[in-house]
Design an enzyme around this catalytic site. Structure first.
Site, PDB file in Angstrom:
ATOM      1  N   THR A  89      76.223  72.097  60.172  1.00 57.71           N
ATOM      2  CA  THR A  89      76.456  71.644  61.550  1.00 57.71           C
ATOM      3  C   THR A  89      77.443  70.479  61.591  1.00 57.71           C
ATOM      4  OG1 THR A  89      74.485  70.293  61.274  1.00 57.71           O
ATOM      5  CG2 THR A  89      74.219  72.317  62.541  1.00 57.71           C
ATOM      6  N   ASP A  90      77.749  69.895  60.432  1.00 57.05           N
ATOM      7  CA  ASP A  90      78.595  68.683  60.487  1.00 57.05           C
ATOM      8  C   ASP A  90      80.015  68.995  60.947  1.00 57.05           C
ATOM      9  OD1 ASP A  90      79.233  69.861  58.005  1.00 57.05           O
ATOM     10  OD2 ASP A  90      79.286  67.963  56.905  1.00 57.05           O
ATOM     11  N   SER A 110      78.004  65.899  44.176  1.00 55.83           N
ATOM     12  CA  SER A 110      78.595  65.127  43.086  1.00 55.83           C
ATOM     13  C   SER A 110      80.025  64.740  43.438  1.00 55.83           C
ATOM     14  CB  SER A 110      78.563  65.924  41.780  1.00 55.83           C
ATOM     15  OG  SER A 110      79.231  67.150  41.952  1.00 55.83           O
ATOM     16  N   SER A 111      80.714  65.584  44.203  1.00 52.97           N
ATOM     17  CA  SER A 111      82.114  65.263  44.494  1.00 52.97           C
ATOM     18  C   SER A 111      82.220  64.102  45.478  1.00 52.97           C
ATOM     19  CB  SER A 111      82.881  66.487  44.990  1.00 52.97           C
ATOM     20  OG  SER A 111      82.265  67.021  46.120  1.00 52.97           O
ATOM     21  N   ASP A 155      78.509  64.429  53.636  1.00 57.97           N
ATOM     22  CA  ASP A 155      78.266  64.001  52.255  1.00 57.97           C
ATOM     23  C   ASP A 155      78.839  62.605  51.978  1.00 57.97           C
ATOM     24  OD1 ASP A 155      77.384  66.576  52.239  1.00 57.97           O
ATOM     25  OD2 ASP A 155      78.965  67.361  50.956  1.00 57.97           O
TER      26      ASP A 155
HETATM   27  C1  GLA Z   1      78.740  71.075  52.027  1.00 56.50           C
HETATM   28  C2  GLA Z   1      79.786  70.261  52.772  1.00 56.50           C
HETATM   29  C3  GLA Z   1      79.153  69.456  53.919  1.00 56.50           C
HETATM   30  C4  GLA Z   1      78.287  70.363  54.792  1.00 56.50           C
HETATM   31  C5  GLA Z   1      77.331  71.192  53.935  1.00 56.50           C
HETATM   32  C6  GLA Z   1      76.550  72.192  54.749  1.00 56.50           C
HETATM   33  O1  GLA Z   1      77.865  70.222  51.361  1.00 56.50           O
HETATM   34  O2  GLA Z   1      80.422  69.360  51.887  1.00 56.50           O
HETATM   35  O3  GLA Z   1      80.155  68.825  54.662  1.00 56.50           O
HETATM   36  O4  GLA Z   1      79.079  71.178  55.612  1.00 56.50           O
HETATM   37  O5  GLA Z   1      78.026  71.907  52.928  1.00 56.50           O
HETATM   38  O6  GLA Z   1      75.700  71.535  55.623  1.00 56.50           O
END
Ligand code: GLA
Length: 342
Positions: A35-36, A84-85, A129
């Site tokens: 959803t981000d 991790s990234s 993240d």
């Molecule tokens: C990965 C992406 C995040 C997010 C998730 C799913 O981790 O890096 O930005 O979109 O997938 O929620």
């Protein structure tokens, strides 16, 4: 959390001298998945796996990023969906900034690191993240609005543990499918407007205008945003059982509507769902492998770990790594005096 024992000796051996130390954590997302990047709601927590950067100045400015010596050591399992990234981006950026006596507001740091991921790595991720790696708070998850970038910290229940189970697989299609989901969401937004503004009623009314699978993708995005709000409220009311139910619903929606789960993730959540003391369980992160997150009553954790590990091994032949985590603070410089456990 402990400074990795080999970091300082390895730095001294490679570069000489005493470095400054920085760490940035990985994350687990409790609810609010995929959803981000549509400006929706997420609820991640920073975890006690970090990337550590030991940094020292160089006077010659000839090499290695702005005249710095960097030694990087990662604890976040790579490829497991625990960011991790983002941890490496944030820890490195922070080290380089501080090493050069520069300052960026944490939100600018998070956005810069997201840009590194988008433009350099080529992964069109949202902000979740990098944001949680910068802003994580001990014993709390953050309910983040990815459109306004405002957040509120939600205290995690002391009597329950965050248990992360690693499927030990990451399917090839993870990255192409991530791009596809973003494209589906963008296609929907062109027809019915920003997904973040969509209610379930509007979606149902406009459903005939949307092709499948775009319609299903929208249903996930809309229902997931509602679940995040409800899940945060239930934690604030100390209703852990309700929170767990939203986690379970989130997994079903990701499996059936967003179609980013896989057999291994489903097996882990189903095994977890049958065990006593489990409030809820779902895939976490991008999907197609990686990890699940379960909220487990603390007195049941040991049994949970054993049973899930043996059940998963029986069904898949794989031995899952299981991590029992506590929510941590976000990225920061670590004083060398904190050599002891902090
Ligand atoms: C990965 C992406 C995040 C997010 C998730 C799913 O981790 O890096 O930005 O979109 O997938 O929620």
């Amino acid at each position: 959390m402990q400074i990795p024992a080999s970091l300082l000796p390895a730095f001294a051996e490679s570069f000489g001298g005493r470095p400054r130390l920085f760490r940035a954590p990985g994350r687990v997302n409790l609810i609010g998945e995929h959803t981000d990047y549509t400006g929706g709601l997420v609820m991640p927590a920073a975890i006690d796996f970090s990337t550590w950067v030991a940094a020292g100045r160089r006077e010659d400015r000839t090499i290695r990023a702005r005249g710095a010596n960097l030694l990087i050591q990662g604890e976040v399992p790579v490829g497991s969906g625990l960011s991790s990234s983002a941890a490496i981006e944030v820890a490195t950026a922070l080290a380089l900034l501080k090493n050069s006596d520069l300052f960026l507001e944490p939100i600018q740091l998070a956005l810069l690191c997201q840009r590194a991921e988008n433009d350099f790595v080529g992964m069109p991720c949202g902000i979740m993240d990098q944001f949680i790696s910068c802003f994580g708070r001990e014993d709390h998850a953050l309910m983040l609005d990815c459109r306004s970038l405002t957040y509120r910290a939600v205290r995690l229940p002391a009597e329950a543990s965050l248990v992360i189970c690693n499927t030990m697989v990451r399917h090839e299609l993870a990255s192409t499918e991530y791009h596809r989901r973003r494209e589906d969401c963008e296609a929907a937004a062109r027809i019915i407007g920003p997904l973040r503004d969509l209610t379930l009623e509007t979606l149902e009314r406009r459903a005939p205008d949307l092709p499948e699978p775009v319609r299903k993708r929208c249903r996930h995005a809309v229902t997931e945003n509602v679940r995040v709000l409800q899940a945060a409220a239930s934690l604030e009311e100390s209703d852990i059982k309700a929170f767990g139910r939203y986690m379970d619903e989130s997994h079903r929606s990701l499996r059936d509507d967003y179609e980013v789960s896989c057999r291994e993730l489903d097996i882990l959540t189903e095994l977890a769902g049958r065990l006593p003391g489990v409030y809820g369980s779902r895939m976490t992160g991008g999907g197609f492998g990686g990890c699940t997150i379960s909220l487990v009553e603390s007195s049941h954790v040991e049994d949970f770990v054993n049973q899930v590990a043996s059940g998963y091994a029986t069904e898949t032949g794989l031995t899952p790594d299981v991590y029992v985590c506590r929510a941590q603070g976000g990225a920061r410089e670590v004083s060398l005096l904190e050599r002891a456990v902090i």
